[in-house]
Design a protein around this motif. Structure first.
Motif, short mmCIF file in Angstrom:
data_model
loop_
_atom_site.label_atom_id
_atom_site.label_comp_id
_atom_site.label_asym_id
_atom_site.label_seq_id
_atom_site.Cartn_x
_atom_site.Cartn_y
_atom_site.Cartn_z
N UNK A 261 0.80 -1.22 0.00
CA UNK A 261 0.00 0.00 0.00
C UNK A 261 0.84 1.28 0.00
N UNK A 262 2.14 1.16 -0.06
CA UNK A 262 3.03 2.32 -0.05
C UNK A 262 3.06 2.95 -1.45
N UNK A 263 2.63 4.21 -1.60
CA UNK A 263 2.58 4.83 -2.93
C UNK A 263 3.96 4.97 -3.58
N UNK A 264 5.00 5.15 -2.79
CA UNK A 264 6.34 5.29 -3.37
C UNK A 264 6.77 3.99 -4.05
N UNK A 265 6.44 2.88 -3.46
CA UNK A 265 6.79 1.59 -4.05
C UNK A 265 5.95 1.33 -5.29
N UNK A 266 4.69 1.74 -5.27
CA UNK A 266 3.84 1.56 -6.46
C UNK A 266 4.40 2.36 -7.64
#
Length: 56
Positions: A25-30
């Motif tokens: 759920x981490x946007x940076x990883x997405x």
């Protein structure tokens, strides 16, 4: 895309599930995942033979 999760200590299954949920759920990883997929697709298309070359 899959990631390899390593730990410096033994973790309970609930801890692993919680950590994986946080990473998912981490946007940076997405964003990073999408950029890597785009780069991989560009490289795949660049190395693929074209139809014009295949018919020669």
């Amino acid at each position: 895309m899959s990631f390899c999760l390593t730990a410096s200590r033994l973790m309970k299954a609930s801890e692993v599930r919680k950590l994986c949920a946080e990473l998912r759920n981490d946007p940076a990883i997405l964003v990073l995942e999408m950029e890597l997929k785009k780069e991989w697709y560009k490289r795949k298309m660049a190395s693929a033979p074209t139809l014009a070359i295949a018919h020669k």
